[in-house]
Design a protein around this motif. Sequence first.
Motif, PDB file in Angstrom:
ATOM      1  N   ALA A  88       0.850  -0.977   0.087  1.00 10.02           N
ATOM      2  CA  ALA A  88       0.040  -0.207  -0.345  1.00 10.02           C
ATOM      3  C   ALA A  88       0.483   1.332   0.069  1.00 10.02           C
ATOM      4  O   ALA A  88       0.800   1.960  -0.583  1.00 10.02           O
ATOM      5  CB  ALA A  88      -0.799  -0.426   1.212  1.00 10.02           C
ATOM      6  N   ALA A  89       2.352   1.287   0.877  1.00 10.06           N
ATOM      7  CA  ALA A  89       2.605   2.255   0.340  1.00 10.06           C
ATOM      8  C   ALA A  89       3.522   2.810  -1.092  1.00 10.06           C
ATOM      9  O   ALA A  89       3.083   3.846  -1.070  1.00 10.06           O
ATOM     10  CB  ALA A  89       4.158   2.437   1.730  1.00 10.06           C
ATOM     11  N   HIS A  90       4.353   1.765  -1.671  1.00  4.21           N
ATOM     12  CA  HIS A  90       4.356   1.885  -2.121  1.00  4.21           C
ATOM     13  C   HIS A  90       3.613   2.692  -3.367  1.00  4.21           C
ATOM     14  O   HIS A  90       3.927   3.255  -4.791  1.00  4.21           O
ATOM     15  CB  HIS A  90       5.124   0.616  -3.049  1.00  4.21           C
ATOM     16  N   LEU A  91       2.178   1.935  -3.739  1.00  9.05           N
ATOM     17  CA  LEU A  91       1.540   2.619  -4.611  1.00  9.05           C
ATOM     18  C   LEU A  91       0.852   4.149  -4.223  1.00  9.05           C
ATOM     19  O   LEU A  91       0.786   4.425  -4.686  1.00  9.05           O
ATOM     20  CB  LEU A  91      -0.138   1.336  -4.055  1.00  9.05           C
ATOM     21  N   SER A  92       1.188   3.986  -3.124  1.00  7.25           N
ATOM     22  CA  SER A  92       0.805   5.696  -2.801  1.00  7.25           C
ATOM     23  C   SER A  92       1.755   6.081  -3.403  1.00  7.25           C
ATOM     24  O   SER A  92       1.473   7.717  -3.204  1.00  7.25           O
ATOM     25  CB  SER A  92       0.420   5.822  -0.652  1.00  7.25           C
ATOM     26  N   LEU A  93       2.985   5.986  -3.358  1.00  6.17           N
ATOM     27  CA  LEU A  93       4.157   6.673  -3.566  1.00  6.17           C
ATOM     28  C   LEU A  93       3.887   6.500  -5.511  1.00  6.17           C
ATOM     29  O   LEU A  93       4.898   7.371  -6.114  1.00  6.17           O
ATOM     30  CB  LEU A  93       5.249   5.724  -2.844  1.00  6.17           C
ATOM     31  N   GLY A  94       3.146   6.432  -5.780  1.00  6.58           N
ATOM     32  CA  GLY A  94       3.068   5.810  -7.131  1.00  6.58           C
ATOM     33  C   GLY A  94       3.037   5.056  -8.500  1.00  6.58           C
ATOM     34  O   GLY A  94       3.311   4.879  -8.961  1.00  6.58           O
ATOM     35  N   LEU A  95       3.430   3.359  -7.781  1.00  2.07           N
ATOM     36  CA  LEU A  95       4.587   2.402  -8.481  1.00  2.07           C
ATOM     37  C   LEU A  95       3.137   1.820  -8.928  1.00  2.07           C
ATOM     38  O   LEU A  95       2.090   1.846  -8.560  1.00  2.07           O
ATOM     39  CB  LEU A  95       4.838   1.312  -7.222  1.00  2.07           C
ATOM     40  N   ASP A  96       3.277   1.407 -10.150  1.00  2.92           N
ATOM     41  CA  ASP A  96       2.406   0.873 -11.039  1.00  2.92           C
ATOM     42  C   ASP A  96       2.090  -0.704 -10.617  1.00  2.92           C
ATOM     43  O   ASP A  96       3.211  -1.203 -10.096  1.00  2.92           O
ATOM     44  CB  ASP A  96       3.515   0.752 -12.535  1.00  2.92           C
ATOM     45  N   PRO A  97       0.993   0.019 -10.190  1.00  2.00           N
ATOM     46  CA  PRO A  97      -0.061  -2.308 -10.109  1.00  2.00           C
ATOM     47  C   PRO A  97       0.896  -3.472 -10.979  1.00  2.00           C
ATOM     48  O   PRO A  97       0.386  -4.348 -10.558  1.00  2.00           O
ATOM     49  CB  PRO A  97      -1.463  -1.979  -9.757  1.00  2.00           C
ATOM     50  N   ALA A  98       0.933  -2.735 -12.032  1.00  2.67           N
ATOM     51  CA  ALA A  98       0.955  -3.682 -13.131  1.00  2.67           C
ATOM     52  C   ALA A  98       2.747  -4.411 -12.608  1.00  2.67           C
ATOM     53  O   ALA A  98       2.739  -5.490 -12.534  1.00  2.67           O
ATOM     54  CB  ALA A  98       1.119  -3.193 -14.754  1.00  2.67           C
ATOM     55  N   LEU A  99       3.703  -3.698 -11.172  1.00  4.64           N
ATOM     56  CA  LEU A  99       4.383  -4.202 -11.067  1.00  4.64           C
ATOM     57  C   LEU A  99       4.808  -5.409  -9.797  1.00  4.64           C
ATOM     58  O   LEU A  99       5.360  -6.388  -9.264  1.00  4.64           O
ATOM     59  CB  LEU A  99       5.926  -3.484 -10.763  1.00  4.64           C
ATOM     60  N   LEU A 100       3.379  -5.226  -9.698  1.00  6.72           N
ATOM     61  CA  LEU A 100       3.386  -5.627  -8.164  1.00  6.72           C
ATOM     62  C   LEU A 100       2.865  -7.865  -8.679  1.00  6.72           C
ATOM     63  O   LEU A 100       3.101  -8.753  -7.421  1.00  6.72           O
ATOM     64  CB  LEU A 100       1.548  -5.317  -7.618  1.00  6.72           C
ATOM     65  N   GLY A 101       2.152  -8.316 -10.093  1.00  8.93           N
ATOM     66  CA  GLY A 101       2.636  -9.241 -10.300  1.00  8.93           C
ATOM     67  C   GLY A 101       1.393  -9.926 -11.155  1.00  8.93           C
ATOM     68  O   GLY A 101       0.770  -8.629 -11.636  1.00  8.93           O
ATOM     69  N   PRO A 102       1.386 -10.698 -11.993  1.00  3.67           N
ATOM     70  CA  PRO A 102       0.140 -11.200 -12.925  1.00  3.67           C
ATOM     71  C   PRO A 102      -0.788 -10.883 -12.380  1.00  3.67           C
ATOM     72  O   PRO A 102      -1.524 -11.338 -11.344  1.00  3.67           O
ATOM     73  CB  PRO A 102       0.377 -12.543 -13.257  1.00  3.67           C
ATOM     74  N   SER A 103      -1.589 -11.193 -14.228  1.00  9.92           N
ATOM     75  CA  SER A 103      -3.578 -10.367 -13.965  1.00  9.92           C
ATOM     76  C   SER A 103      -3.695 -12.164 -13.236  1.00  9.92           C
ATOM     77  O   SER A 103      -3.283 -12.927 -13.720  1.00  9.92           O
ATOM     78  CB  SER A 103      -3.283 -10.196 -15.063  1.00  9.92           C
ATOM     79  N   ALA A 104      -5.221 -12.188 -13.131  1.00 13.48           N
ATOM     80  CA  ALA A 104      -5.557 -13.075 -12.470  1.00 13.48           C
ATOM     81  C   ALA A 104      -7.035 -12.547 -13.162  1.00 13.48           C
ATOM     82  O   ALA A 104      -7.455 -12.297 -13.294  1.00 13.48           O
ATOM     83  CB  ALA A 104      -5.779 -12.798 -10.965  1.00 13.48           C
ATOM     84  N   GLU A 105      -7.641 -14.240 -13.400  1.00 16.45           N
ATOM     85  CA  GLU A 105      -8.680 -14.046 -14.112  1.00 16.45           C
ATOM     86  C   GLU A 105      -9.496 -15.123 -13.103  1.00 16.45           C
ATOM     87  O   GLU A 105     -10.997 -14.766 -13.475  1.00 16.45           O
ATOM     88  CB  GLU A 105      -8.223 -14.600 -15.241  1.00 16.45           C
ATOM     89  N   GLU A 106      -9.014 -15.304 -12.051  1.00 18.52           N
ATOM     90  CA  GLU A 106      -9.975 -16.526 -11.247  1.00 18.52           C
ATOM     91  C   GLU A 106      -9.899 -15.611  -9.984  1.00 18.52           C
ATOM     92  O   GLU A 106      -8.295 -15.834  -9.452  1.00 18.52           O
ATOM     93  CB  GLU A 106      -9.267 -17.741 -11.486  1.00 18.52           C
ATOM     94  N   TRP A 107     -11.046 -15.991  -9.209  1.00 20.90           N
ATOM     95  CA  TRP A 107     -10.997 -15.892  -7.140  1.00 20.90           C
ATOM     96  C   TRP A 107     -11.824 -16.211  -6.986  1.00 20.90           C
ATOM     97  O   TRP A 107     -12.967 -16.535  -7.425  1.00 20.90           O
ATOM     98  CB  TRP A 107     -10.588 -14.075  -7.219  1.00 20.90           C
ATOM     99  N   VAL A 108     -11.707 -15.992  -5.397  1.00 19.20           N
ATOM    100  CA  VAL A 108     -12.721 -16.951  -4.533  1.00 19.20           C
ATOM    101  C   VAL A 108     -13.736 -16.057  -4.474  1.00 19.20           C
ATOM    102  O   VAL A 108     -13.548 -14.429  -4.475  1.00 19.20           O
ATOM    103  CB  VAL A 108     -12.378 -16.902  -2.964  1.00 19.20           C
ATOM    104  N   ARG A 109     -14.835 -16.212  -4.661  1.00 17.79           N
ATOM    105  CA  ARG A 109     -16.292 -14.927  -4.261  1.00 17.79           C
ATOM    106  C   ARG A 109     -16.962 -15.997  -3.599  1.00 17.79           C
ATOM    107  O   ARG A 109     -17.102 -17.301  -3.291  1.00 17.79           O
ATOM    108  CB  ARG A 109     -17.049 -15.807  -5.793  1.00 17.79           C
ATOM    109  N   LEU A 110     -17.738 -14.404  -2.659  1.00 20.43           N
ATOM    110  CA  LEU A 110     -18.282 -15.059  -1.232  1.00 20.43           C
ATOM    111  C   LEU A 110     -19.871 -15.455  -2.169  1.00 20.43           C
ATOM    112  O   LEU A 110     -21.215 -15.517  -3.054  1.00 20.43           O
ATOM    113  CB  LEU A 110     -18.755 -13.457  -1.258  1.00 20.43           C
ATOM    114  N   ASP A 111     -20.028 -16.316  -1.046  1.00 19.81           N
ATOM    115  CA  ASP A 111     -21.300 -17.451  -1.806  1.00 19.81           C
ATOM    116  C   ASP A 111     -22.155 -17.461  -1.098  1.00 19.81           C
ATOM    117  O   ASP A 111     -22.051 -17.675   0.183  1.00 19.81           O
ATOM    118  CB  ASP A 111     -20.869 -18.947  -1.810  1.00 19.81           C
ATOM    119  N   ARG A 112     -23.406 -16.465  -1.604  1.00 17.73           N
ATOM    120  CA  ARG A 112     -25.073 -16.522  -0.677  1.00 17.73           C
ATOM    121  C   ARG A 112     -25.848 -16.999  -1.093  1.00 17.73           C
ATOM    122  O   ARG A 112     -26.009 -17.433  -2.030  1.00 17.73           O
ATOM    123  CB  ARG A 112     -25.191 -15.611  -1.182  1.00 17.73           C
ATOM    124  N   PRO A 113     -26.894 -17.533  -0.185  1.00 17.57           N
ATOM    125  CA  PRO A 113     -27.600 -18.274  -0.416  1.00 17.57           C
ATOM    126  C   PRO A 113     -28.958 -17.375  -1.799  1.00 17.57           C
ATOM    127  O   PRO A 113     -29.117 -16.110  -1.364  1.00 17.57           O
ATOM    128  CB  PRO A 113     -28.597 -18.785   0.989  1.00 17.57           C
TER     129      PRO A 113
END
Lengths: 263, 263, 263
Positions: free
Chosen positions: B139-164
């Motif tokens: 978070a500190a690095h992003l607040s200083l202007g770091l390009d988010p692309a440098l944080l790691g690879p894009s993701a297409e899958e993630w955990v979704r909250l399951d609600r009835p």
Amino acid sequence: MPDSIITLTTDFGEDSPYAAVMKGVILGLSPHARLMDLTHQIPPQDIRHAAYFLATALPYFPRETLHVIVVDPGVGSERALLYVEVMDQRLLVPDNGCWTELDRAGRSPPRVRRLTEDRYWRQPVSKTFHGRDILAPVAAHLSLGLDPALLGPSAEEWVRLDRPPVLTGRNSLTGHVVFIDHFGNLITNLRQESLGAAAGADMVVRVARESPRWVHTYADAGPGTLVALVSSSRTVEVAVVQGNAARLLGAGIGTPVRVEWID
Amino acid sequence: MPDSIITLTTDFGEDSPYAAVMKGVILGLSPHARLMDLTHQIPPQDIRHAAYFLATALPYFPRETLHVIVVDPGVGSERALLYVEVMDQRLLVPDNGCWTELDRAGRSPPRVRRLTEDRYWRQPVSKTFHGRDILAPVAAHLSLGLDPALLGPSAEEWVRLDRPPVLTGRNSLTGHVVFIDHFGNLITNLRQESLGAAAGADMVVRVARESPRWVHTYADAGPGTLVALVSSSRTVEVAVVQGNAARLLGAGIGTPVRVEWID
Amino acid sequence: MPDSIITLTTDFGEDSPYAAVMKGVILGLSPHARLMDLTHQIPPQDIRHAAYFLATALPYFPRETLHVIVVDPGVGSERALLYVEVMDQRLLVPDNGCWTELDRAGRSPPRVRRLTEDRYWRQPVSKTFHGRDILAPVAAHLSLGLDPALLGPSAEEWVRLDRPPVLTGRNSLTGHVVFIDHFGNLITNLRQESLGAAAGADMVVRVARESPRWVHTYADAGPGTLVALVSSSRTVEVAVVQGNAARLLGAGIGTPVRVEWID
């Protein structure tokens, strides 16, 4: 220092106006100070709880951050109020030992002054709220660049927190719980490095007649499992996965925790 | 971005030092960051509570505000940590579904990255406090202007909250309580617009064997009255005027709430 | 006023998203506002608690600080929302009396406006969350320099908090508990100056069939002692040293406290 940070750590709770009063006093003198709440939820007058909180959190702050601490069962008595430089941080704090765990072996010794120069205080000074009348205005003056040497004389003596020591046996270490966190995790004073080669499969942790399972992180065991692991402060911690170890074990600050191993 | 805002949402409580530690870490790297507490009172490990909190609050913030979220029962396991852009906000958050209710139909899809580039982390990384060792420094690095692309690879899958889901009958809708607020009001997933013409005099709400009286606002009924109304999030809410509906009804998250009407 | 301070005082708690929502709304309109939490722990709908909190804390703030207060059992009814200038502070507050103890004898009278100009509000305005839809956006506009005269017409009438008076006997004063703080200390409405010459050894305090010992500060008596003293607000206070007087005595707001003396 127009945007210097002043943090607040108290046992005032947030239902009472005392923390808000201190914010008002500081801003009244130093309108550009950046106030930051660390907590107002130290349990009332609990110096040992405050000590762990401060020793854990303050070293992460930027050099020379100013921290105002009000956990002060002796308010109005002859106990001193101190200005302390320790671990590259600056503290304003009652002389009750709640800060002395920041004074660690191998670091440069703290520099301490007693607050005596009442020209930097609110007048009249109440008998029961030195946070408002002494610490807050002194913090404001420091944030504006006041030389700490003007606050009062150097001190060589101060109250130190007394904690029972770790007992070293031939095949064991016996320490105790020094903090119970919000999750009910039991944090001990058994440091990871003192376990040495023992930290592993042949080690047994004993607490409240139970033997928690040694794991690397909470997720290594199922919900409800009693586990022991190395805490984020690198000490032995006892936890219940997604549960509350303090409640399960009836443990409190001071509860003994022993680590045994086989040569 | 010298005065960029970083908000904090955790289940750490305020009696423990963990939130203060994260503030110190962030300010140590990014001294001018404007830190803002949203809450440290998410119930421990309660992802559903966090999900409602975040989905309700974050969309009101200025575009590109950075939100750090630590409700993380899976800390130390293989669960990922994510950087997410959704609803014009930026989040740093464990991959446990607590943010996915911000991903709403008809909005542009979220952009997600997995945090893998450990050069932006504190070293060594503990097994139990990734908030301190990964999320805060990132978070500190992003607040200083770091390009988010440098944080790691894009993701297409993630955990979704399951609600009835909401169940639709001929003359009824059956949903459930998704949040209980500080006042004990029961917030449901029955959206105002789905009630359609039913929202009115001929509608009956049923919950825990009671039929709350339909009102427009709390003050429409006397203290102690069980009422139902449209919440400030435009969903059906059940409340006790100047009282606590959750306690009165023994209701919790998941308690069914049904709306019936006459054609 | 690019860095004007806006404080928040609510009964929202921190487990609910409502305070965070208000922060988002304010920053969305006034990104440089300096938000400061005073408390979100006013007990739900407790106007008397809020009144003491505000009367105690607000006068310490710098002139013209803007305070947003949401303790609002009448939300959605015909009760007005007010902009108030009192004690050199600026308030946005429901018209329920929670602020009127700031209007003290001998001070210049408050200046009050009713908020009626909905061009400064969020639309549509909900029935249950005027903090979000009216007070937050109005606060943001004021922080950007909006002339308060544009918010609505002056008001000459408003709701005043009704407190039972102090009863003066020949050798006694009978007041009552007006606030119970986080430590369980009982704060009364018996002002130090009204005790006059009585404040001393020949004075007896009576509360809940007990006679607390008169002291100058908590540390004058041993832990567990029931004491009475002058509070930091210069009123009679009843406390248990390092304990909880409210719990020990079963006292609450309104409990009578009498001071008797010998001529």
